[in-house]
Scaffold this active site. Structure first.
Site, mmCIF file in Angstrom:
data_model
loop_
_atom_site.group_PDB
_atom_site.id
_atom_site.type_symbol
_atom_site.label_atom_id
_atom_site.label_comp_id
_atom_site.label_asym_id
_atom_site.label_seq_id
_atom_site.Cartn_x
_atom_site.Cartn_y
_atom_site.Cartn_z
ATOM 1 N N GLU B 282 45.373 26.936 -65.658
ATOM 2 C CA GLU B 282 46.262 27.558 -66.640
ATOM 3 C C GLU B 282 46.596 28.991 -66.229
ATOM 4 O O GLU B 282 47.731 29.457 -66.396
ATOM 5 C CB GLU B 282 45.597 27.526 -68.017
ATOM 6 C CG GLU B 282 46.574 27.591 -69.171
ATOM 7 C CD GLU B 282 45.926 27.143 -70.487
ATOM 8 O OE1 GLU B 282 45.746 25.928 -70.666
ATOM 9 O OE2 GLU B 282 45.581 28.006 -71.305
ATOM 10 N N GLU B 285 49.067 28.784 -63.591
ATOM 11 C CA GLU B 285 50.350 28.395 -64.207
ATOM 12 C C GLU B 285 51.027 29.609 -64.841
ATOM 13 O O GLU B 285 52.228 29.828 -64.678
ATOM 14 C CB GLU B 285 50.106 27.312 -65.259
ATOM 15 C CG GLU B 285 51.398 26.721 -65.829
ATOM 16 C CD GLU B 285 51.151 25.722 -66.949
ATOM 17 O OE1 GLU B 285 49.964 25.490 -67.311
ATOM 18 O OE2 GLU B 285 52.142 25.186 -67.474
ATOM 19 N N CYS B 308 44.709 23.473 -75.258
ATOM 20 C CA CYS B 308 43.373 22.867 -75.340
ATOM 21 C C CYS B 308 43.155 22.117 -76.644
ATOM 22 O O CYS B 308 42.285 21.269 -76.735
ATOM 23 C CB CYS B 308 42.287 23.929 -75.252
ATOM 24 S SG CYS B 308 42.490 25.012 -73.870
ATOM 25 N N SER B 328 51.455 25.110 -72.080
ATOM 26 C CA SER B 328 50.908 24.894 -70.743
ATOM 27 C C SER B 328 50.852 23.393 -70.499
ATOM 28 O O SER B 328 50.561 22.618 -71.403
ATOM 29 C CB SER B 328 49.504 25.484 -70.674
ATOM 30 O OG SER B 328 48.803 24.918 -69.604
ATOM 31 N N LYS B 367 40.407 15.186 -81.146
ATOM 32 C CA LYS B 367 40.102 14.720 -79.792
ATOM 33 C C LYS B 367 40.062 13.199 -79.731
ATOM 34 O O LYS B 367 40.288 12.606 -78.685
ATOM 35 C CB LYS B 367 38.756 15.290 -79.337
ATOM 36 C CG LYS B 367 38.761 16.783 -79.083
ATOM 37 C CD LYS B 367 39.361 17.144 -77.748
ATOM 38 C CE LYS B 367 39.505 18.664 -77.613
ATOM 39 N NZ LYS B 367 40.377 19.036 -76.498
ATOM 40 N N GLU B 370 43.503 12.376 -79.248
ATOM 41 C CA GLU B 370 43.944 12.804 -77.921
ATOM 42 C C GLU B 370 43.549 11.794 -76.846
ATOM 43 O O GLU B 370 44.345 11.444 -75.978
ATOM 44 C CB GLU B 370 43.346 14.179 -77.592
ATOM 45 C CG GLU B 370 43.861 14.756 -76.282
ATOM 46 C CD GLU B 370 43.150 16.047 -75.903
ATOM 47 O OE1 GLU B 370 41.927 16.146 -76.116
ATOM 48 O OE2 GLU B 370 43.825 16.952 -75.374
ATOM 49 N N GLU B 375 49.332 9.159 -72.395
ATOM 50 C CA GLU B 375 49.395 10.020 -71.202
ATOM 51 C C GLU B 375 48.014 10.208 -70.568
ATOM 52 O O GLU B 375 47.915 10.699 -69.442
ATOM 53 C CB GLU B 375 49.932 11.409 -71.566
ATOM 54 C CG GLU B 375 51.295 11.440 -72.237
ATOM 55 C CD GLU B 375 51.205 11.363 -73.756
ATOM 56 O OE1 GLU B 375 50.087 11.422 -74.294
ATOM 57 O OE2 GLU B 375 52.265 11.210 -74.413
ATOM 58 N N CYS B 524 37.369 26.303 -82.161
ATOM 59 C CA CYS B 524 36.624 25.030 -82.147
ATOM 60 C C CYS B 524 35.323 25.104 -82.937
ATOM 61 O O CYS B 524 34.845 24.099 -83.452
ATOM 62 C CB CYS B 524 36.314 24.623 -80.727
ATOM 63 S SG CYS B 524 37.783 24.494 -79.714
#
Lengths: 386, 594
Positions: B282, B285, B308, B328, B367, B370, B375, B524
């Protein structure tokens, strides 16, 4: 106790020149107007009976860049239909009453919150409002009124739920305090008054508090518009002096076989024949928002109570526990007693429950379910059980 | 500004408190606890459950202690017979609507209604059973909604509105039909829900819980044909102890590793490793985007935003699809881990990725969503098979009969087990930003960041939106284009703050280069999968634990992680390289709001 004989009065529907009264009122100071209203002893005509002058005084004493006056025309109490008549026949008097309040508390904007079912009145009201608003403009009095439409929830007649609804939110009562006079519509000081209250305020400006006080009793000044329905040959709208006994009332409006009368609509009290003589209609006796439902001996009071409870079960906003679940329990409870699934003694548990609802519910809706419940169960226990 | 003092008596004891204090708060000061259900310290006052009613002298009704401010001369009784009778009635009423099959409930033992029912010795059948037989909503991979257990306190509704500004959950209908539902009563997986799980964290009963994968994970562990590896997220170690007998804010990293090994996981690895890797990817990037913007004059999407937090990603996909380019392209550390576990790691340990099961322990419910995204299969398999929340792990450790408090501390397995302090702080709001700054500044200037002990304090703390600037000076020759640049960064946690920040970005009012967003309050550590209850005090203690863990680490900068350097040498090549692109980066899709 001070009693009055049944007397028909005509303060509400009587024709008067509203703009002349407004012109006179505009010459006076807010405090002066409020003093007159306090002096008149006028109490809210929506049912709760809060002293109108005091409400206006609180709103006046608030410092704010914007204040509002809201006319509560969400007439939803079963058996009440007097505001509809007032809105239909003398709307200018409502507007003028709001202008009196606006002058008194220094509000510049007024709203009429109209019950959804009364939307058929909207075109006429809007038309007359255009004329009224222009008249205020011509007088250089910064005040205008707009219509707001409800969607038919009973709870939106509760003033803070009404405000939530006006703000575009779900019509749920707020926590009080703060009261609307301090933080009302959009958080600004707001006086919310019933349709009839505002017309009486105008009448007091017209005839003066002394004349107004000639009607009614010490605790219940003035007259009141009643919506009379049920087992009566003379149902309809009547303006009567406050303070009469139910006996007088029944003699005038009953069908000769009246066994009970529900005073104040579904959320009011049921008075059985044996108490007609010693019950006064007024704030010292049984207060009412105007609904008087007469029942003769052909009626089952069980059915009456069941109807009311079905109404409350559906019309509770559902947010607070005592009201949401309590209404369901009362309804299911009397059904169970009727069917013999619960013993008659279960009615005592339900009465205790209704007492909890009365003291622990968030708003007047849940708090008042105990009124019909206890007064019907106590007076017509046999009809509930058998 | 000094506040007016108000004098009152509670249970005959005089007290003087600040104007505006509620009866509930004043009683607490005198060590009188008043029971509550709808009240939550993170949310606005509702006053709708009515469990907190108290007696006020001279009042016809019982005021709700949570909602009514004290007034001069007030006399309150918090436990009179009248109050107790009313409260008992209210609890009985709630129970009459409630699915009281407690032994089968996921929240058994951690249910506020159950506690109150016990405390008030309810007879449980005073009233008629009103429970409606409604089907559970199991459509979401993250959250299960069971209306039969709902007490309509609206904590979830307020959470979704006030903390997240998502409004996936709302009140519908009135009276006896009133319930908490979604837009058009659609299933949770078809609405704007971000799966953040903040509602789960605040539900007092079992009406909203995470979808648990405990049985699936036990089956995998005990399947001899499966090689089961587990990764643990940074924030888990700072909170798991709360479920297993430790004080709030206790770090239990070593014990957790030990417990996971005893449970039978074949390898216990660390998401922190891929957190460090995220910084490399990142950070590169960001520098690449800056170069394109500043040197090549290309039109690139800036500010760049972190990726994230899967709740945040879905939020952005629903609400700001026009800003997806700004995200990102880095996968979250969890998904980087999964992709590498079934490729690089499988090769290293000579396992067939088909036989591998990757389990994550996350502070997060999103999560779970996710890892199900289409993907997230770049290894050719589902990169991460199961996600457990911190709470689920706590429950499994109990199920395994492990005496957690007495465990010896153990170390993560290698490889994919080494990490730095920069990775640990991913668990707190501002942590990704701090980690990125530590590395990027050093890469560009060759010097450590000019903050005492590497602690970038301006990006820390619980303020909803934080902003900071770093002046870049005396850069290495290859980064000459950054000389003198003032790097502006912003951090938001809690989606209500994210929305505010995104609105600024959208309107062109924000002058940031890099933005970190975490969906949950506090980052988190306050995630939807963390131990219940949660409040600001708890979140602050967890944050302290995380920053302590960072300070205690030998390595504190992601680029110093030796395993990270190894993986670039042996496998990935370079940050943003071809392999990275295949395994560690992803794309996003615009979603409708309804």
């Amino acid at each position: 106790m001070e009693k009055k004989l049944l007397k028909k009065v005509d303060l509400i529907f009587e024709k008067c020149n509203c703009l002349n009264i407004i012109d006179k009122v505009l010459q006076r100071s807010g405090d002066d107007i409020i003093l007159d209203i306090i002096d008149s002893g006028l109490k809210g005509r929506g049912g709760a009976g809060f002293p109108t002058g005091l409400k206006w005084k609180f709103a006046k004493n608030e410092e704010a860049d914007q204040k509002y006056i809201v006319c509560n025309a969400d007439e939803g109490e079963p058996g009440t239909f007097k505001d509809r008549e007032i809105l239909d026949r003398v709307p200018e008097k409502i507007f003028a009453g709001m202008a009196v309040c606006a002058k008194a508390i220094e509000a510049t904007k007024g709203y009429i919150y109209l019950r959804g079912e009364y939307n058929f009145l909207l075109p006429a009201l809007n038309e007359k409002l255009t004329v009224f608003n222009q008249a205020m403009k011509d007088r250089k009095f910064e005040f205008s009124i707009e219509m707001r439409s409800g969607s038919g929830a009973y709870v939106c007649g509760e003033e803070t739920a009404l405000l939530e609804s006006m703000e575009g939110k779900r019509g749920e009562p707020r926590n009080k305090p703060p009261f609307p006079v301090a933080q009302g519509y959009l958080g600004k000081p707001t006086s919310i008054n019933n349709v009839e209250t505002l017309v009486f305020a105008l009448a007091i400006m017209n005839i003066g508090p002394e004349k107004f006080k000639e009607f009614g009793t010490m605790d219940s000044r003035g007259s009141k518009v009643f919506s009379i329905s049920g087992d009566t040959p003379k149902g309809g709208i009547y303006e009567l002096e406050l303070g009469m006994t139910i006996e007088d009332f029944v003699n005038e409006f009953g069908d000769g076989d009246t066994k009970a009368i529900q005073v104040g609509g579904a959320s009011g009290f049921c008075v059985p024949r044996k108490h007609f003589k010693d019950t006064i209609i007024g704030f010292e006796g049984i207060p009412t928002g105007g609904s008087m439902m007469l029942f003769n001996s052909s009626r089952s009071m069980y059915n009456v109570l069941q109807d009311y409870l079905e109404f409350f079960e559906e019309e509770s906003c559902g947010q607070c526990t005592p009201c949401r679940v309590g209404c369901q329990q009362l309804l299911k409870g009397i059904l169970a007693v009727k069917r013999g699934e619960k013993p008659p003694a279960y009615l005592e548990e339900l009465k205790k429950l209704s007492q909890t609802m009365k003291i622990a519910s968030k708003c007047g809706l849940g708090q008042s379910v105990a009124n019909p419940f206890n007064s019907i169960v106590n007076n017509f226990r046999e009809e509930i059980i058998y | 500004m000094s506040k007016y003092k108000v004098n009152l008596k509670i249970n005959n004891i005089p007290i003087s408190v600040d104007e505006g204090t509620t009866i509930l708060q004043a009683a607490k000061m005198l060590n009188f606890n008043i029971p509550t259900l709808c009240n939550h310290p993170d949310l606005c006052v509702a006053g709708n459950c009515r469990v907190c009613v108290v007696e006020q002298k001279g009042s016809r009704t019982l005021p709700a202690a949570c909602a009514v401010p004290v007034s001069e001369g007030m006399e309150i009784q918090t436990n009179s017979m009248q109050v107790r009778a009313a409260r008992k009635h209210i609890i009985e009423l709630l129970l009459s609507e409630h699915n009281s099959d407690c032994t089968k409930c996921y929240k058994n033992g951690n249910c506020e209604l159950q506690d109150l029912a016990n405390e008030y010795r309810t007879s449980n059948n005073l009233f008629i059973d009103l429970m409606k037989s409604t089907k559970m909503d199991i459509s979401s991979p993250s959250i299960v909604k069971d209306d039969t257990k709902c007490i309509r306190c609206q904590r979830c509704v307020r959470t979704c509105a006030e903390l997240q500004n998502v409004n996936a959950l709302a009140v519908v209908n009135k009276g006896h039909l009133m319930k908490i539902s979604t837009f058009l009563n659609k299933p949770l997986n078809e609405v704007v829900c971000t799966n953040c799980g903040q509602c789960v964290n605040r539900c007092p009963t079992g009406a909203l819980v995470e979808k648990n994968y405990i049985d699936e994970v036990w089956s995998a562990i005990y399947n001899p044909e499966k090689f089961v590896v587990v990764q643990t997220a940074p924030a888990v170690r700072a909170a798991l102890g709360e479920n297993l007998g430790f004080d709030i804010g206790t770090r239990v990293t070593g014990k957790m590793v030990s417990a996971l090994k005893r449970m039978g996981f074949d390898k216990v690895l660390d998401t922190d490793f891929t957190a460090d890797l995220t910084i490399m990817e990142e950070g590169t990037e960001l520098l690449t985007r800056l170069k394109k913007a500043l040197v090549d004059g290309e039109k690139v999407a800036l500010p760049m935003m972190t990726s994230c937090s899967p709740g945040w990603i879905k939020f952005q996909e629903h609400l700001f699809p026009e800003l997806l380019e700004n995200l990102s392209t880095c996968k979250s550390p969890q998904q980087m881990f999964g992709a590498l576990a079934k490729t690089y790691y499988a090769e290293k340990i000579n396992k067939n990725p088909q036989e591998m099961v990757v389990v994550s322990v996350m502070p997060c419910t999103a999560k779970k969503f996710e890892c199900d995204r289409p993907e997230m299969r770049s290894s050719g398999y589902k990169d991460v098979d199961y996600v457990l929340t911190t709470r689920e792990l706590g429950m499994m450790i109990k199920q395994a009969g492990i005496d957690f408090t007495k465990l010896e501390e153990e170390k993560y397995d290698s490889v994919l087990g080494e990490s730095t302090g920069a990775a640990v702080i991913f668990g707190a709001t501002g942590g990704v930003m701090e980690a990125a700054i530590r590395t990027a500044y050093e890469i560009v200037t060759g010097r450590e960041i000019p903050f005492v002990n590497l602690n970038v304090t301006p990006v820390r703390g619980m303020e909803g939106i934080k902003a900071a600037s770093v002046k870049i000076k005396d850069v290495k020759p290859e980064w000459a284009f950054l000389e003198g640049v003032e790097l502006n960064v912003a951090i938001a946690h809690g989606l209500v703050n994210a929305k505010q920040l995104m609105t600024q970005v959208k309107e062109g009012k924000a002058n940031y280069h890099f933005i970190e967003v975490m969906a949950c309050p506090g980052g988190c550590l306050g995630g939807g999968g963390q131990p219940i209850p949660t409040n600001m005090e708890i979140r602050k203690k967890r944050a302290e634990a995380i920053y302590q863990e960072d300070e205690n680490m030998y390595l504190r900068k992601s680029h110093e992680n030796p395993e990270v350097n190894d993986i670039y040498k042996e496998f990935l090549g370079e940050p943003l390289g071809h392999k990275s692109h295949d395994l560690l980066h992803t794309h996003y899709k615009a979603r409708k709001r309804y």
